[in-house]
Design a protein around this motif. Structure first.
Motif, PDB file in Angstrom:
ATOM      1  N   GLN A  34       9.365   1.542 -18.465  1.00 36.10           N
ATOM      2  CA  GLN A  34       7.923   1.581 -18.208  1.00 36.10           C
ATOM      3  C   GLN A  34       7.524   0.453 -17.275  1.00 36.10           C
ATOM      4  N   ALA A  35       8.085  -0.739 -17.531  1.00 38.06           N
ATOM      5  CA  ALA A  35       7.747  -1.888 -16.679  1.00 38.06           C
ATOM      6  C   ALA A  35       8.083  -1.577 -15.237  1.00 38.06           C
ATOM      7  N   SER A  36       9.234  -0.929 -15.012  1.00 35.54           N
ATOM      8  CA  SER A  36       9.606  -0.699 -13.615  1.00 35.54           C
ATOM      9  C   SER A  36       8.751   0.398 -12.995  1.00 35.54           C
ATOM     10  N   ILE A  37       8.322   1.376 -13.789  1.00 41.84           N
ATOM     11  CA  ILE A  37       7.422   2.396 -13.215  1.00 41.84           C
ATOM     12  C   ILE A  37       6.107   1.749 -12.785  1.00 41.84           C
ATOM     13  N   PHE A  38       5.520   0.966 -13.711  1.00 41.15           N
ATOM     14  CA  PHE A  38       4.247   0.316 -13.371  1.00 41.15           C
ATOM     15  C   PHE A  38       4.417  -0.565 -12.139  1.00 41.15           C
ATOM     16  N   SER A  39       5.520  -1.352 -12.145  1.00 36.91           N
ATOM     17  CA  SER A  39       5.706  -2.302 -11.045  1.00 36.91           C
ATOM     18  C   SER A  39       5.840  -1.573  -9.727  1.00 36.91           C
ATOM     19  N   SER A  40       6.642  -0.491  -9.723  1.00 36.55           N
ATOM     20  CA  SER A  40       6.860   0.133  -8.416  1.00 36.55           C
ATOM     21  C   SER A  40       5.583   0.784  -7.898  1.00 36.55           C
ATOM     22  N   LEU A  41       4.794   1.373  -8.791  1.00 39.86           N
ATOM     23  CA  LEU A  41       3.517   1.937  -8.330  1.00 39.86           C
ATOM     24  C   LEU A  41       2.608   0.851  -7.759  1.00 39.86           C
ATOM     25  N   ALA A  42       2.560  -0.276  -8.480  1.00 40.96           N
ATOM     26  CA  ALA A  42       1.688  -1.362  -8.027  1.00 40.96           C
ATOM     27  C   ALA A  42       2.161  -1.896  -6.686  1.00 40.96           C
ATOM     28  N   ILE A  43       3.490  -2.061  -6.547  1.00 41.68           N
ATOM     29  CA  ILE A  43       4.004  -2.628  -5.303  1.00 41.68           C
ATOM     30  C   ILE A  43       3.762  -1.670  -4.141  1.00 41.68           C
ATOM     31  N   LEU A  44       3.929  -0.353  -4.409  1.00 38.65           N
ATOM     32  CA  LEU A  44       3.667   0.621  -3.350  1.00 38.65           C
ATOM     33  C   LEU A  44       2.220   0.525  -2.863  1.00 38.65           C
ATOM     34  N   SER A  45       1.290   0.337  -3.798  1.00 39.11           N
ATOM     35  CA  SER A  45      -0.105   0.237  -3.342  1.00 39.11           C
ATOM     36  C   SER A  45      -0.323  -1.017  -2.513  1.00 39.11           C
ATOM     37  N   LEU A  46       0.353  -2.090  -2.905  1.00 44.32           N
ATOM     38  CA  LEU A  46       0.227  -3.314  -2.097  1.00 44.32           C
ATOM     39  C   LEU A  46       0.764  -3.062  -0.689  1.00 44.32           C
ATOM     40  N   LEU A  47       1.893  -2.331  -0.615  1.00 39.16           N
ATOM     41  CA  LEU A  47       2.473  -2.024   0.699  1.00 39.16           C
ATOM     42  C   LEU A  47       1.480  -1.225   1.549  1.00 39.16           C
ATOM     43  N   LEU A  48       0.767  -0.317   0.896  1.00 36.87           N
ATOM     44  CA  LEU A  48      -0.201   0.477   1.657  1.00 36.87           C
ATOM     45  C   LEU A  48      -1.334  -0.397   2.209  1.00 36.87           C
ATOM     46  N   ALA A  49      -1.677  -1.443   1.448  1.00 40.15           N
ATOM     47  CA  ALA A  49      -2.665  -2.377   1.992  1.00 40.15           C
ATOM     48  C   ALA A  49      -2.116  -3.027   3.256  1.00 40.15           C
ATOM     49  N   PHE A  50      -0.817  -3.284   3.263  1.00 40.87           N
ATOM     50  CA  PHE A  50      -0.213  -3.854   4.468  1.00 40.87           C
ATOM     51  C   PHE A  50      -0.191  -2.856   5.616  1.00 40.87           C
ATOM     52  N   VAL A  51      -0.031  -1.572   5.276  1.00 34.77           N
ATOM     53  CA  VAL A  51      -0.108  -0.549   6.326  1.00 34.77           C
ATOM     54  C   VAL A  51      -1.467  -0.626   7.010  1.00 34.77           C
ATOM     55  N   GLU A  76      -3.363   5.148  -1.321  1.00 40.67           N
ATOM     56  CA  GLU A  76      -3.427   4.074  -2.312  1.00 40.67           C
ATOM     57  C   GLU A  76      -4.189   4.551  -3.548  1.00 40.67           C
ATOM     58  N   SER A  77      -5.289   5.282  -3.304  1.00 36.04           N
ATOM     59  CA  SER A  77      -6.087   5.761  -4.431  1.00 36.04           C
ATOM     60  C   SER A  77      -5.292   6.738  -5.284  1.00 36.04           C
ATOM     61  N   TRP A  78      -4.496   7.600  -4.626  1.00 31.89           N
ATOM     62  CA  TRP A  78      -3.673   8.537  -5.393  1.00 31.89           C
ATOM     63  C   TRP A  78      -2.656   7.792  -6.236  1.00 31.89           C
ATOM     64  N   LEU A  79      -2.071   6.749  -5.657  1.00 33.83           N
ATOM     65  CA  LEU A  79      -1.110   5.953  -6.434  1.00 33.83           C
ATOM     66  C   LEU A  79      -1.789   5.344  -7.657  1.00 33.83           C
ATOM     67  N   ILE A  80      -3.005   4.863  -7.451  1.00 40.48           N
ATOM     68  CA  ILE A  80      -3.708   4.267  -8.593  1.00 40.48           C
ATOM     69  C   ILE A  80      -3.974   5.324  -9.658  1.00 40.48           C
ATOM     70  N   ALA A  81      -4.310   6.548  -9.209  1.00 39.92           N
ATOM     71  CA  ALA A  81      -4.528   7.629 -10.181  1.00 39.92           C
ATOM     72  C   ALA A  81      -3.253   7.890 -10.980  1.00 39.92           C
ATOM     73  N   VAL A  82      -2.108   7.931 -10.276  1.00 43.01           N
ATOM     74  CA  VAL A  82      -0.839   8.140 -10.975  1.00 43.01           C
ATOM     75  C   VAL A  82      -0.603   7.010 -11.974  1.00 43.01           C
ATOM     76  N   LEU A  83      -0.897   5.796 -11.523  1.00 37.96           N
ATOM     77  CA  LEU A  83      -0.701   4.643 -12.404  1.00 37.96           C
ATOM     78  C   LEU A  83      -1.570   4.760 -13.656  1.00 37.96           C
ATOM     79  N   PHE A 142      -9.394  -2.493  -9.508  1.00 36.98           N
ATOM     80  CA  PHE A 142      -9.219  -1.281 -10.294  1.00 36.98           C
ATOM     81  C   PHE A 142      -7.753  -1.126 -10.715  1.00 36.98           C
ATOM     82  N   LEU A 143      -6.873  -1.383  -9.748  1.00 39.41           N
ATOM     83  CA  LEU A 143      -5.443  -1.246 -10.020  1.00 39.41           C
ATOM     84  C   LEU A 143      -5.008  -2.217 -11.106  1.00 39.41           C
TER      85      LEU A 143
END
Lengths: 489, 226
Positions: free
Chosen positions: B10-27, B44-51, B173-174
């Motif tokens: 679970q920790a790794s699922i949460f972490s990877s979703l969070a990190i992906l959203s951070l990457l999108l901010a960099f995009v 990013e919003s879709w990732l947050i919904a998944v999270l 929100f995230l």
């Protein structure tokens, strides 16, 4: 009893807003707003009295709380709402916007509604939402005149304030998270709950949360260095809106800071929190006084004076103790009254001389023989001179500061008070007594009664409260400061 | 606090979703094109919904499914649609006079994330594996704030500034989905709607700016100074 009062308090501006939007009739809108605002003023006094007598009331699953502090800020807001709605009748007719007047009054009452709503919110999250709504509504009031300058001011206002206030949301979420270690994952985010859990929250977390909230609501309150939106918004909006922004909105945001000071009181973060508030306060004061000295626009001058006075209020809250809090609250009322007077005078002068520049406004006494004198006396009052009310509250805050650990702030405060006094009044000396080679030709404008009446109504209390600090008010302040220092109950 | 019982999957699922959203901010930070900002924001919003849904599933908060649904609809579809409409109306396709080049702003952004990590590390006192997720969530909350403010200060176009504000909110929100999933639902829903009103107001203001000020670039908004 209290609940009935609250219902009237909120229904009045709501009805006025609906009437304005619904009837599309300018006269109905303006008189409706005056009636609603006057009703709110009466109700707010009764509400304060009832709250002081019976203690605070909880309502609607504790989402709504009417406590003495909230009732006090409600009183300050309703006073400004009433005064500026009267002034607006005379002023807004000068703008040649007859068909958009209902829109103006609708937004105006909506703005008052959101500010009043913020004062009774017992939930830090909902409080944030109310404050955010005040921004959204007032943006359109700031940009009402639809000129390049006012649109620019509205844009800067919404961008700076929304981004700043989002920091407060982050701080609020962190407060909630800290509390969830103590109170479990789901609980109502009331001020009381936050205060009870605060002493057991990991101190670095509590500190960061508080600083975020302070910067967030500080942006909205216009504390330097987050004040950059304030001179633009206050100077470009119509004069009644300037008075509302300055005399009412800033108070509602200071309420947020006061509430969160109450939340952290008694914890290890408390000292740091007070120091931070004092630092922001003194910095605002210094920055504003320097800008006052070299200001060229009349309404920008008033706007920087608001930054200065919000700094003074922050100093009072930061110094703390009964004296400090009483001084800050008294200052809130006095500033609301006095600054409304100043903006009304500035609006009159601006319209008569057709310019916002101080250099274009000359020989004020010849143009406005009576209201000119009121405006000048108001300027003496707002610069902090006796016998006016702001002198009394500033003096109280000074006493609180000398008694506490922040003597350095008191020294700076006194030095820059002198700077403000000289800077502010020298602009007025120029406007009233300077000789000019080609004197400006002011226009004679209709509706002077509507524009003079609120000036009298704000001037007289400023004079009376400066000579006599009613004992009832002092009792109210001691109750409120016990609430803040002991945390909300 | 449900993170106390989190396992490593679970920790790794949460972490990877969070990190992906951070990457999108960099995009968003690394692009000139306004449309790319909107696409990145929608993703990013879709990732947050998944999270939200993932936290709801693993943490046993069924109401988070509703939040996830609303997030996907409002943040993932309605807001990007509104923003696209604003962009179409403005005939501005890219940031022309950004104060920092995308490459330099990426470097500054990276430094800000490190700073955010330092702050986050000081604020946590939980042991791993919950501690890892907590620090990560705090880091992302704070660094999205920094990135949002960076975008606000180096970009001039009105649309970029709206998006920067939305990034500021997305970060909160995230993080709050991971840290305080039990936050009363009422507040989350109201904040979602509030966001919708914010964007509507911004849309109206952008139109006013164009008509009355003649520009939508904050570079040229300099009548009011001092």
């Amino acid at each position: 009893m209290v609940q009935d009062l609250v219902i009237i308090l909120f229904c009045a501006p709501l009805a006025a807003a609906l009437l304005s939007f619904g009837s599309r009739h300018s006269r109905a809108a303006e008189y409706g707003t005056v009636v609603a605002a006057s009703a709110d003023f009466v109700v707010s006094i009764l509400l304060l009295v009832a709250t002081l007598r019976h203690g605070s009331t909880l309502w609607w699953r504790a989402y709504i709380q009417i406590d003495a502090l909230g009732a006090w800020v409600i009183l300050c807001i309703s006073i400004v709402y009433a005064l500026s709605s009267i002034y607006a009748v005379g002023y807004m007719r000068l703008l040649d916007e007859e068909e958009r007047l209902p829109l103006f009054y609708g937004l105006f009452s909506g703005f008052a509604f959101t500010m009043l709503a913020a004062c009774v919110m017992n939930n830090a999250g909902v409080f944030w939402i109310a404050i955010e709504l005040t921004t959204l509504i007032s943006t359109f009031l700031v940009g009402f005149e639809r000129e390049a300058e006012s649109t620019e001011a509205a844009w800067k206002y919404i961008v700076v304030v929304s981004s700043g206030i989002s920091l407060a949301l982050l701080g609020t979420v962190l407060f909630y998270w800290g509390g969830s270690f103590v109170l479990g994952p789901t609980y109502a985010m009331t001020w009381t709950a936050l205060h009870h859990s605060a002493s057991q929250v990991y101190p670095p977390l509590l500190t960061v949360s508080f600083l975020l909230v302070l910067v967030g609501y500080g942006t909205k309150a216009g504390l330097a260095p987050m004040h950059t939106w304030l001179p633009d918004a206050h100077s470009e909006s119509p004069a009644p809106v300037s008075a509302m922004l300055s005399g009412a909105l800033l108070n509602a945001s200071m309420l947020g800071i006061a509430r969160f000071l109450g939340v952290v009181s008694g914890t290890s973060t408390s000292r740091l929190a007070h120091t931070a508030v004092v630092c922001f306060g003194i910095f605002s004061f210094v920055i504003a006084s320097l800008f006052i000295v070299r200001q060229t626009g009349i309404k920008r001058l008033m706007a920087y004076s608001s930054v200065e006075h919000i700094g003074v209020q922050a100093l009072g809250l930061g110094f703390g103790g009964v004296l400090g809090i009483a001084g800050a609250l008294y200052h809130m009322l006095n500033h609301s009254l006095n600054k409304s007077l100043m903006f009304f005078g500035a609006g009159n002068a601006m319209r008569a001389y057709g310019s916002k520049e101080i250099t274009d406004i000359r020989d004020v006494l010849r143009t406005f023989p009576v209201t000119g004198i009121l405006w000048l006396l108001g300027a003496v009052g707002i610069a902090g001179a006796p016998p006016f009310a702001l002198f009394l509250s500033e003096f109280t805050i000074l006493r609180a500061g000398i008694a506490g650990p922040y003597r350095w702030a008191v020294v700076l405060f006194v030095i820059f008070l002198v700077v403000v006094f000289i800077g502010f009044l020298s602009h007025f000396r120029a406007m009233y007594f300077d000789e000019t080679e080609n004197p400006p030709m002011p226009r004679i404008l209709p509706g002077l009664v509507w524009r003079a009446l609120p000036m009298w109504l704000s001037f007289l209390p400023v004079l009376v409260l400066g000579l006599w600090w009613p004992h009832v008010l002092w009792n109210a302040f001691t109750t409120i400061s016990a609430e803040i220092m002991g945390g909300a109950r | 606090m449900f993170l106390a019982h989190v396992n490593s999957l679970q920790a790794s699922i949460f972490s990877s979703l969070a990190i992906l959203s951070l990457l999108l901010a960099f995009v968003m930070l690394g692009s000139h094109w306004l449309r790319n900002y909107v696409y990145a924001f929608a993703a990013e919003s879709w990732l947050i919904a998944v999270l939200s849904a993932a936290v709801g599933y693993f943490g046993g908060y069924p109401e988070l499914y509703a939040i996830a649904f609303l997030t996907a609809i409002f943040r993932g579809l309605v807001l990007p649609y509104l923003l696209m409409r604003i962009i179409d109306r403005l005939h501005v396709k890219r940031e022309v006079h950004a104060i920092l080049q995308p490459s330099s702003s990426l470097v500054v952004g990276a430094l800000l994330v490190m700073f955010a990590f330092v702050i986050a590390n000081h604020m946590n006192r939980q042991a791993p594996p919950a501690g890892y997720v907590v620090v990560l969530a705090l880091t992302i909350m704070i660094s999205m704030k920094f990135l949002g403010f960076l975008m606000l200060s180096v970009r001039n176009e009105a649309v970029s500034q709206i998006l920067a504000l939305l990034v500021l909110e997305n970060g909160i929100f995230l993080g709050s989905q991971i840290l305080v999933p039990g936050m009363p639902m009422l507040i989350e829903i109201v904040i979602l709607f509030d966001l919708l009103i914010v964007v509507a107001c911004f849309g109206m203001l952008v139109r006013f700016l164009l008509v009355h000020a003649g520009t939508t670039s904050s570079r040229e908004l300099k009548r009011l100074v001092g």
